[in-house]
Design a protein around this motif. Structure first.
Motif, PDB file in Angstrom:
ATOM      1  N   ARG A  54       0.829  -1.205   0.000  1.00 54.69           N
ATOM      2  CA  ARG A  54       0.000   0.000   0.000  1.00 54.69           C
ATOM      3  C   ARG A  54       0.871   1.265   0.000  1.00 54.69           C
ATOM      4  O   ARG A  54       0.498   2.289  -0.573  1.00 54.69           O
ATOM      5  CB  ARG A  54      -0.938  -0.019   1.200  1.00 54.69           C
ATOM      6  CG  ARG A  54      -2.021   1.038   1.184  1.00 54.69           C
ATOM      7  CD  ARG A  54      -3.162   0.692   2.106  1.00 54.69           C
ATOM      8  NE  ARG A  54      -2.773   0.694   3.500  1.00 54.69           N
ATOM      9  CZ  ARG A  54      -2.997  -0.313   4.357  1.00 54.69           C
ATOM     10  NH1 ARG A  54      -3.615  -1.415   3.944  1.00 54.69           N
ATOM     11  NH2 ARG A  54      -2.626  -0.214   5.613  1.00 54.69           N
ATOM     12  N   HIS A  55       2.036   1.173   0.619  1.00 52.29           N
ATOM     13  CA  HIS A  55       2.948   2.322   0.660  1.00 52.29           C
ATOM     14  C   HIS A  55       3.892   2.367  -0.548  1.00 52.29           C
ATOM     15  O   HIS A  55       4.768   3.231  -0.608  1.00 52.29           O
ATOM     16  CB  HIS A  55       3.762   2.294   1.963  1.00 52.29           C
ATOM     17  CG  HIS A  55       2.991   2.770   3.161  1.00 52.29           C
ATOM     18  ND1 HIS A  55       3.085   4.051   3.659  1.00 52.29           N
ATOM     19  CD2 HIS A  55       2.090   2.129   3.955  1.00 52.29           C
ATOM     20  CE1 HIS A  55       2.285   4.179   4.712  1.00 52.29           C
ATOM     21  NE2 HIS A  55       1.678   3.030   4.914  1.00 52.29           N
TER      22      HIS A  55
ATOM     23  N   ILE B 253      13.987   1.617   3.562  1.00 52.39           N
ATOM     24  CA  ILE B 253      12.825   2.476   3.805  1.00 52.39           C
ATOM     25  C   ILE B 253      13.250   3.566   4.791  1.00 52.39           C
ATOM     26  O   ILE B 253      13.876   3.268   5.817  1.00 52.39           O
ATOM     27  CB  ILE B 253      11.645   1.660   4.377  1.00 52.39           C
ATOM     28  CG1 ILE B 253      11.155   0.653   3.323  1.00 52.39           C
ATOM     29  CG2 ILE B 253      10.491   2.579   4.784  1.00 52.39           C
ATOM     30  CD1 ILE B 253       9.995  -0.227   3.799  1.00 52.39           C
ATOM     31  N   PRO B 254      12.941   4.840   4.509  1.00 48.46           N
ATOM     32  CA  PRO B 254      13.350   5.921   5.419  1.00 48.46           C
ATOM     33  C   PRO B 254      12.805   5.730   6.832  1.00 48.46           C
ATOM     34  O   PRO B 254      11.653   5.294   7.011  1.00 48.46           O
ATOM     35  CB  PRO B 254      12.734   7.168   4.771  1.00 48.46           C
ATOM     36  CG  PRO B 254      12.528   6.809   3.334  1.00 48.46           C
ATOM     37  CD  PRO B 254      12.239   5.339   3.316  1.00 48.46           C
ATOM     38  N   ASP B 255      13.633   6.026   7.815  1.00 51.49           N
ATOM     39  CA  ASP B 255      13.225   5.877   9.220  1.00 51.49           C
ATOM     40  C   ASP B 255      11.945   6.644   9.526  1.00 51.49           C
ATOM     41  O   ASP B 255      11.147   6.223  10.362  1.00 51.49           O
ATOM     42  CB  ASP B 255      14.348   6.368  10.145  1.00 51.49           C
ATOM     43  CG  ASP B 255      15.548   5.439  10.132  1.00 51.49           C
ATOM     44  OD1 ASP B 255      15.410   4.292   9.658  1.00 51.49           O
ATOM     45  OD2 ASP B 255      16.631   5.857  10.585  1.00 51.49           O
ATOM     46  N   THR B 256      11.754   7.762   8.837  1.00 55.24           N
ATOM     47  CA  THR B 256      10.579   8.603   9.112  1.00 55.24           C
ATOM     48  C   THR B 256       9.276   7.908   8.739  1.00 55.24           C
ATOM     49  O   THR B 256       8.207   8.255   9.242  1.00 55.24           O
ATOM     50  CB  THR B 256      10.677   9.921   8.324  1.00 55.24           C
ATOM     51  OG1 THR B 256      10.938   9.612   6.939  1.00 55.24           O
ATOM     52  CG2 THR B 256      11.791  10.797   8.859  1.00 55.24           C
ATOM     53  N   GLU B 257       9.340   6.884   7.870  1.00 58.08           N
ATOM     54  CA  GLU B 257       8.130   6.177   7.444  1.00 58.08           C
ATOM     55  C   GLU B 257       7.900   4.877   8.207  1.00 58.08           C
ATOM     56  O   GLU B 257       6.782   4.359   8.230  1.00 58.08           O
ATOM     57  CB  GLU B 257       8.206   5.869   5.944  1.00 58.08           C
ATOM     58  CG  GLU B 257       8.155   7.085   5.044  1.00 58.08           C
ATOM     59  CD  GLU B 257       8.103   6.688   3.579  1.00 58.08           C
ATOM     60  OE1 GLU B 257       7.249   5.852   3.220  1.00 58.08           O
ATOM     61  OE2 GLU B 257       8.931   7.196   2.803  1.00 58.08           O
ATOM     62  N   ILE B 258       8.952   4.337   8.801  1.00 59.54           N
ATOM     63  CA  ILE B 258       8.858   2.994   9.371  1.00 59.54           C
ATOM     64  C   ILE B 258       7.831   2.925  10.502  1.00 59.54           C
ATOM     65  O   ILE B 258       7.017   1.991  10.560  1.00 59.54           O
ATOM     66  CB  ILE B 258      10.247   2.514   9.849  1.00 59.54           C
ATOM     67  CG1 ILE B 258      11.131   2.219   8.628  1.00 59.54           C
ATOM     68  CG2 ILE B 258      10.126   1.268  10.730  1.00 59.54           C
ATOM     69  CD1 ILE B 258      12.558   1.825   8.965  1.00 59.54           C
TER      70      ILE B 258
END
Length: 258
Positions: A153-154, A218-223
């Motif tokens: 989905r992401h 995957i960027p830490d901000t999205e995890i």
């Protein structure tokens, strides 16, 4: 312990602190092994050494191997009198054969299962025994399915397709062992719902510990957002009576080398 193309990065202290159920449940598997005084035993995927030490306490001469250096370093620090080595389950060998090979919660990490069974068979003397427990068919299926759906989905399609684990059926794994020269004496495929320690973030912690390879690049901000969505997605199947559970399905097998 694992041998995959998508390596999990192991946090040995987090493993001992919040995920010690992995080796605590393994105490039953040591009982099935029934180590004897003086036996040479190899612990494949020894982790932080808890079960290796139990086997040694029974009087066996035991060597523990694990692919993770952080796990082996921790094991050596906690049990300095025991022999631990950094080795892969698909590529190890010893000059002197073992009376038994033991493995708990390891072989489902090994995607090249044939190479692992070949190594185990070569390590055993004729008549030597193999006792193992691993994830079986359907293990943590809800968590895996939700993780793949949320990553898709992401837009992280390649991450969603990551193959981390090998969870075989009972017939699949016993057939493999028989093909490699083992006689299977006991085999069970059973449910073992397992309570996760953190009542608020149990699923998130589980994925951080065991499934971090899903989040490569995957960027830490999205995890954190993704982890929250995964945890919310499995609430109906994995949260009950105020606790999070991993819906574990395990294979437990005892076999003898012909």
């Amino acid at each position: 312990m694992k041998a995959t193309s998508h390596d999990t990065h192991w946090n040995a202290s987090l493993y001992d602190d919040k995920h010690n159920f992995v080796f605590k449940y393994g105490e039953d598997v040591v009982q099935l092994l029934a180590p004897q005084i003086g036996e040479r035993i190899l612990d494949v995927g020894c982790g932080t050494g808890y079960l290796t030490n139990l086997i040694a306490k029974a009087g066996a001469r035991v060597i523990g191997i694990d692919k993770s250096k952080s796990m082996v370093d921790r094991a050596q620090a906690v049990y300095p009198d025991l022999d631990f080595r950094v080795m892969s389950a698909t590529d190890f060998g010893f000059d002197t054969p073992f009376d038994a090979v033991f493995s708990n919660a390891t072989l489902h990490w090994v995607l090249d299962k044939e190479a692992a069974v070949d190594c185990i068979a070569q390590a055993l003397r004729p008549g030597g025994r193999l006792v193992l427990e691993m994830g079986g068919k359907g293990n943590v299926e809800e968590i895996v399915v939700a993780t793949r759906k949320v990553l898709t989905r992401h837009g992280y399609y390649s991450n969603a397709a990551t193959q981390l684990w090998y969870f075989p059926s009972l017939s699949e794994y016993t057939t493999l062992l028989e093909k490699k020269g083992f006689r299977v004496r006991f085999a069970a495929h059973f449910d073992r719902p397992t309570e996760l320690k953190d009542t608020e973030n149990g699923i998130k912690d589980f994925i951080k510990m065991f499934g971090n390879a899903f989040f490569t690049d995957i960027p830490d901000t999205e995890i954190e957002t993704i982890l929250t969505e995964i945890q919310d997605a499995v609430r109906s199947t994995n949260y009950r009576n105020g606790s999070w559970y991993g819906n574990y399905k395990r294979l437990r097998i005892a076999a003898v080398k012909n």
